[in-house]
Design a protein around this motif. Sequence first.
Motif, PDB file in Angstrom:
ATOM      1  N   LEU A 203       0.830  -1.205   0.000  1.00 49.40           N
ATOM      2  CA  LEU A 203       0.000   0.000   0.000  1.00 49.40           C
ATOM      3  C   LEU A 203       0.865   1.254   0.000  1.00 49.40           C
ATOM      4  O   LEU A 203       0.552   2.243  -0.685  1.00 49.40           O
ATOM      5  N   PHE A 204       1.933   1.231   0.770  1.00 43.61           N
ATOM      6  CA  PHE A 204       2.875   2.354   0.775  1.00 43.61           C
ATOM      7  C   PHE A 204       3.406   2.611  -0.626  1.00 43.61           C
ATOM      8  O   PHE A 204       3.424   3.748  -1.105  1.00 43.61           O
ATOM      9  N   ARG A 205       3.827   1.558  -1.303  1.00 45.42           N
ATOM     10  CA  ARG A 205       4.382   1.712  -2.652  1.00 45.42           C
ATOM     11  C   ARG A 205       3.351   2.228  -3.646  1.00 45.42           C
ATOM     12  O   ARG A 205       3.704   2.880  -4.644  1.00 45.42           O
ATOM     13  N   SER A 206       2.080   1.971  -3.406  1.00 47.72           N
ATOM     14  CA  SER A 206       1.046   2.412  -4.345  1.00 47.72           C
ATOM     15  C   SER A 206       0.940   3.928  -4.404  1.00 47.72           C
ATOM     16  O   SER A 206       0.303   4.476  -5.326  1.00 47.72           O
ATOM     17  N   ASN A 207       1.579   4.626  -3.461  1.00 46.25           N
ATOM     18  CA  ASN A 207       1.539   6.082  -3.492  1.00 46.25           C
ATOM     19  C   ASN A 207       2.301   6.667  -4.673  1.00 46.25           C
ATOM     20  O   ASN A 207       2.048   7.811  -5.060  1.00 46.25           O
ATOM     21  N   ARG A 208       3.212   5.892  -5.256  1.00 39.75           N
ATOM     22  CA  ARG A 208       3.839   6.372  -6.490  1.00 39.75           C
ATOM     23  C   ARG A 208       2.794   6.512  -7.594  1.00 39.75           C
ATOM     24  O   ARG A 208       2.744   7.543  -8.285  1.00 39.75           O
TER      25      ARG A 208
END
Length: 310
Positions: free
Chosen positions: A286-291
């Motif tokens: 989920l953190f990475r989806s912020n890209r």
Amino acid sequence: MTDLASRVADAIGNWVDTRAPVWSRPYLRLARLDRPIGSWLLLLPCWWSAALACALARDVGRLPMILALFFVGAFAMRGAGCTWNDITDRDLDAKVERTRSRPIPAGQVGVPQALAFLVAQALIGLAVLLQFNRFAIITGISSLLIVAVYPFMKRITWWPQVVLGLAFSWGALMGFAVVLGQIGLVGLFLYAGSIAWVIGYDTIYAHQDAEDDALIGVKSTARLFGEQTHRALVFFYGLALLLIGTALTLAGSGVWAWVGLAAFAANLAWQIARLKIGDPALCLRLFRSNREAGLMLFAGLLVDALVVRF
């Protein structure tokens, strides 16, 4: 130590592990080039502000070069910041499962070598900064104090994510400094919105280490919010949307910018709905989806700038 044993725990299977020369791998890991998500998250507010400032100036002629310079600068300075973070946190990193395989606590790189590498990356960032006007140079250099103190914040406050937000959102000011030679209300609201966004996504990220952090006494908003993390994310992500929306309103942005913000909002809502704080792998995903979220907002701002110009 074999190279397999020296790989960073949460970055296995990337190009650094499989293709980079063996001698370079510890340094590339120090710069987080095996995990470039942080560089993207540092870059995106730069790109947002550049597109929005060019729309205000009704001039996109310089935009491609500005975006390219921001790309190089963000990757260089994020690498320098991570190297500094690893130097200052080397003793704490050795006590945390996910970070004990980082190059310094794992014994792959000594502190003197890490410091030399930090200087080399900072010089690349400086070379990029010197391509801009004097106001932008001063604005960029002003961020260094925040970057320098950030690694120590988790030792003294439950809110280190706020300081990270101040540092990682600095690019939201840089586009206006470069394009317009000043920072007005639009830039300040965009900066504030980005800070709220960073607090949200880094809280998700910090839940990966919450148990280890509790054992060694490291503070974070993940530990502070605990089971109330979903409510906190509703607040901070909602605040980010409100502040960025205010920036778009003040800038007189067109429909494409609002489409980008709507896509950005949809991704943030999806993160909150999906989050399980006890699942580290999901937190990382989920953190990475912020890209992708940030790129959708950028795409809207970019199209809006092009529409305004042409």
